[in-house]
Design an enzyme around this catalytic site. Structure first.
Site, short mmCIF file in Angstrom:
data_model
loop_
_atom_site.label_atom_id
_atom_site.label_comp_id
_atom_site.label_asym_id
_atom_site.label_seq_id
_atom_site.Cartn_x
_atom_site.Cartn_y
_atom_site.Cartn_z
N ARG A 1 40.36 -4.37 60.44
CA ARG A 1 40.71 -3.33 61.40
C ARG A 1 39.63 -2.26 61.49
O ARG A 1 39.78 -1.32 62.27
CB ARG A 1 42.01 -2.65 60.96
CG ARG A 1 43.26 -3.15 61.68
CD ARG A 1 44.45 -2.53 60.98
NE ARG A 1 45.59 -2.34 61.83
CZ ARG A 1 46.65 -3.15 61.85
NH1 ARG A 1 46.68 -4.23 61.10
NH2 ARG A 1 47.67 -2.87 62.61
N ARG B 1 61.07 -4.14 69.65
CA ARG B 1 61.02 -4.73 68.31
C ARG B 1 61.65 -3.77 67.29
O ARG B 1 62.31 -4.19 66.36
CB ARG B 1 59.57 -5.03 67.94
CG ARG B 1 59.40 -5.75 66.62
CD ARG B 1 57.98 -6.27 66.46
NE ARG B 1 57.10 -5.28 65.86
CZ ARG B 1 55.79 -5.45 65.71
NH1 ARG B 1 55.20 -6.55 66.12
NH2 ARG B 1 55.06 -4.51 65.15
N LYS C 1 50.38 -10.96 67.55
CA LYS C 1 49.58 -11.65 66.52
C LYS C 1 50.47 -12.40 65.53
O LYS C 1 50.20 -13.54 65.18
CB LYS C 1 48.67 -10.67 65.76
CG LYS C 1 47.71 -9.90 66.66
CD LYS C 1 46.79 -9.00 65.87
CE LYS C 1 47.48 -7.86 65.14
NZ LYS C 1 47.95 -6.75 66.02
N ARG D 1 50.27 6.77 67.89
CA ARG D 1 49.27 6.99 66.85
C ARG D 1 48.60 5.66 66.47
O ARG D 1 47.38 5.58 66.28
CB ARG D 1 49.96 7.62 65.63
CG ARG D 1 49.12 7.84 64.45
CD ARG D 1 48.38 9.17 64.57
NE ARG D 1 47.07 9.04 63.98
CZ ARG D 1 46.10 9.94 64.06
NH1 ARG D 1 46.30 11.04 64.73
NH2 ARG D 1 44.97 9.74 63.48
N ARG E 1 61.51 -1.97 61.04
CA ARG E 1 60.25 -1.33 60.67
C ARG E 1 60.23 0.11 61.17
O ARG E 1 60.30 0.36 62.38
CB ARG E 1 59.08 -2.10 61.29
CG ARG E 1 58.64 -3.28 60.46
CD ARG E 1 57.51 -4.02 61.11
NE ARG E 1 56.35 -3.17 61.43
CZ ARG E 1 55.20 -3.65 61.87
NH1 ARG E 1 55.04 -4.94 62.02
NH2 ARG E 1 54.21 -2.83 62.13
P1 ADP Z 1 50.94 -3.92 63.96
O1 ADP Z 1 49.84 -4.87 64.32
O2 ADP Z 1 52.16 -4.07 64.77
O3 ADP Z 1 50.48 -2.49 63.88
P2 ADP Z 1 50.80 -4.57 61.13
O4 ADP Z 1 51.91 -5.17 60.37
O5 ADP Z 1 49.55 -5.37 61.31
O6 ADP Z 1 51.46 -4.23 62.51
O7 ADP Z 1 50.37 -3.17 60.48
C1 ADP Z 1 51.30 -2.17 60.14
C2 ADP Z 1 50.59 -1.01 59.45
O8 ADP Z 1 50.02 -1.46 58.21
C3 ADP Z 1 49.41 -0.40 60.20
O9 ADP Z 1 49.82 0.57 61.14
C4 ADP Z 1 48.60 0.21 59.04
O10 ADP Z 1 49.15 1.42 58.59
C5 ADP Z 1 48.78 -0.81 57.93
N1 ADP Z 1 47.70 -1.83 57.94
C6 ADP Z 1 47.87 -3.16 58.17
N2 ADP Z 1 46.69 -3.80 58.10
C7 ADP Z 1 45.74 -2.86 57.83
C8 ADP Z 1 44.34 -2.90 57.67
N3 ADP Z 1 43.65 -4.04 57.78
N4 ADP Z 1 43.69 -1.73 57.42
C9 ADP Z 1 44.36 -0.59 57.30
N5 ADP Z 1 45.68 -0.48 57.46
C10 ADP Z 1 46.39 -1.60 57.72
#
Ligand code: ADP
Length: 190
Positions: A89, A128, A14, A145, A134
């Site tokens: 999400r 990654r 994404k 998880r 990260r």
């Molecule tokens: P990825 O898509 O690789 O999991 P992101 O950068 O989108 O990476 O998200 C990393 C973390 O940030 C998620 O695992 C969650 O803990 C938190 N997070 C990101 N966006 C949301 C969201 N919309 N709602 C809840 N938690 C979020």
């Protein structure tokens, strides 16, 4: 306005595709993951609250991310449109987003869903993790998880957008360029 949800499991690509799409279509990129990582880096109270949750691979509370997105939308009144990456999400987040955009009479045009299988996701995220820095990418248990959270709480959004006739599936396996072309093909046909 061109408002698009870029959807898919962790590691689907994404972020990579958002960067290209926003350049081509002059959109503002709103990634809740990126915003949360900035909050953590800045040591804000929001960042402190989110840090341990993210390190466990769980979802940050809806109210927190909904508030963040609302602030960013309000801060960009002249945007030609938004790419939502990693948001919504949960169904509560999707409903809140619909309400915010209804106020601007600029609803989501489509949810573009990048399809990638679990084995490939694990491979990509571990790779990654080697250089992204990260912490949530470095540990297979945390990755599992995150995929579980996705399957339980986020994947149901596919039906939410299908019900609105906005769901569009895109093959997320291939070169970055091939996937970008597929996404553009869908957007240009909207
Ligand atoms: P990825 O898509 O690789 O999991 P992101 O950068 O989108 O990476 O998200 C990393 C973390 O940030 C998620 O695992 C969650 O803990 C938190 N997070 C990101 N966006 C949301 C969201 N919309 N709602 C809840 N938690 C979020």
């Amino acid at each position: 306005m061109l408002n698009i949800v870029l959807f898919g499991p962790p590691g689907a690509g994404k972020g990579t595709q958002s960067a290209r799409l926003l350049e081509k279509y002059h959109l503002v990129h709103l990634s809740t993951g990126d915003i949360l990582r900035v909050e953590i880096a800045n040591g804000t109270s929001l960042g402190l609250e989110a840090k341990s949750i993210m390190e466990r691979g769980e979802l940050v509370p809806d109210a927190v991310v909904i508030g963040m997105i609302k602030n960013k939308i309000d801060a960009n009144p002249a945007a030609a449109g938004f790419i939502f990456d990693g948001f919504p999400r949960t169904k509560a987040q999707a409903a809140a987003l619909d309400d915010m955009l209804a106020e601007k009479s600029a609803p989501i045009k489509a949810m573009l869903a990048l399809e990638v299988n679990d084995d490939e996701l694990m491979k990509r995220l571990l790779l990654r993790g080697k250089d992204s820095g990260r912490p949530d990418d470095a540990n297979p248990e945390v990755i599992s998880r995150r995929i579980l959270e996705y399957n339980n709480k986020t994947a149901p959004l596919i039906d939410y957008y299908k019900d609105q006739d906005k769901f569009r599936s895109v093959d997320g396996i291939g070169t970055v360029e091939e996937i970008f072309e597929s996404l553009c093909g869908v957007i240009d046909g909207l």
